[in-house]
Design a protein around this motif. Structure first.
Motif, mmCIF file in Angstrom:
data_model
loop_
_atom_site.group_PDB
_atom_site.id
_atom_site.type_symbol
_atom_site.label_atom_id
_atom_site.label_comp_id
_atom_site.label_asym_id
_atom_site.label_seq_id
_atom_site.Cartn_x
_atom_site.Cartn_y
_atom_site.Cartn_z
ATOM 1 N N GLY A 144 -44.693 -55.178 4.474
ATOM 2 C CA GLY A 144 -46.342 -55.958 4.078
ATOM 3 C C GLY A 144 -46.755 -54.850 2.947
ATOM 4 O O GLY A 144 -47.889 -55.133 2.603
ATOM 5 N N CYS A 145 -46.105 -53.977 2.252
ATOM 6 C CA CYS A 145 -46.472 -52.918 1.138
ATOM 7 C C CYS A 145 -46.317 -53.783 0.356
ATOM 8 O O CYS A 145 -45.974 -52.797 -0.720
ATOM 9 C CB CYS A 145 -45.424 -51.945 1.315
ATOM 10 S SG CYS A 145 -45.953 -50.974 2.319
ATOM 11 N N GLY A 146 -45.623 -54.992 -0.815
ATOM 12 C CA GLY A 146 -45.666 -55.275 -1.751
ATOM 13 C C GLY A 146 -46.327 -55.799 -2.578
ATOM 14 O O GLY A 146 -47.533 -55.887 -2.197
ATOM 15 N N LYS A 147 -46.480 -55.264 -3.539
ATOM 16 C CA LYS A 147 -47.458 -55.976 -4.954
ATOM 17 C C LYS A 147 -47.723 -57.448 -5.000
ATOM 18 O O LYS A 147 -46.383 -58.569 -5.420
ATOM 19 C CB LYS A 147 -47.209 -54.784 -5.908
ATOM 20 C CG LYS A 147 -48.891 -55.387 -6.855
ATOM 21 C CD LYS A 147 -48.173 -54.321 -7.810
ATOM 22 C CE LYS A 147 -49.865 -54.461 -9.119
ATOM 23 N NZ LYS A 147 -49.795 -54.048 -9.972
ATOM 24 N N LYS A 148 -48.692 -57.671 -4.378
ATOM 25 C CA LYS A 148 -49.879 -59.246 -4.925
ATOM 26 C C LYS A 148 -50.047 -59.380 -5.898
ATOM 27 O O LYS A 148 -51.424 -58.688 -5.868
ATOM 28 C CB LYS A 148 -49.687 -60.174 -3.397
ATOM 29 C CG LYS A 148 -49.299 -60.163 -2.429
ATOM 30 C CD LYS A 148 -49.491 -59.356 -0.975
ATOM 31 C CE LYS A 148 -48.700 -59.441 -0.079
ATOM 32 N NZ LYS A 148 -47.931 -58.116 0.440
ATOM 33 N N ALA A 175 -43.111 -52.645 7.978
ATOM 34 C CA ALA A 175 -44.008 -52.491 8.023
ATOM 35 C C ALA A 175 -43.733 -51.965 5.696
ATOM 36 O O ALA A 175 -44.509 -52.221 5.127
ATOM 37 C CB ALA A 175 -43.488 -50.792 8.000
ATOM 38 N N LEU A 176 -43.007 -52.081 5.758
ATOM 39 C CA LEU A 176 -42.251 -52.104 3.748
ATOM 40 C C LEU A 176 -42.538 -54.187 3.681
ATOM 41 O O LEU A 176 -43.505 -53.252 2.378
ATOM 42 C CB LEU A 176 -40.801 -51.401 4.083
ATOM 43 C CG LEU A 176 -40.619 -50.241 4.323
ATOM 44 C CD1 LEU A 176 -38.788 -49.674 4.172
ATOM 45 C CD2 LEU A 176 -41.083 -49.110 3.557
#
Length: 68
Positions: free
Chosen positions: A24-28, A21-22
């Protein structure tokens, strides 16, 4: 009959779910620069901060706190 998963398996599944879950939270970025064309100099890596713009080149950087 009431079956329960072993505690270690439950904790492993919860940890893996949290990690995914974490992840998938990265800023792209919306846009990625293309690579430097062959023959041109790549400006990276370079020294930071830029020594030519350093206001106090003789004084090493510190925490800003001075003791007597």
């Amino acid at each position: 009959m009431n079956r329960r998963l072993p505690r270690s398996l439950t904790l492993t599944v919860l940890a893996l779910t949290g990690a995914l879950a974490l992840a998938g939270c990265g800023k792209k970025p919306k846009f990625v620069d293309s690579p430097v064309p062959e023959g041109q100099v790549d400006p990276f890596p370079r020294t930071y901060p830029n020594p030519s713009q350093d206001p106090k080149p003789a004084k090493p950087a510190g925490s800003g706190v001075q003791f007597p």
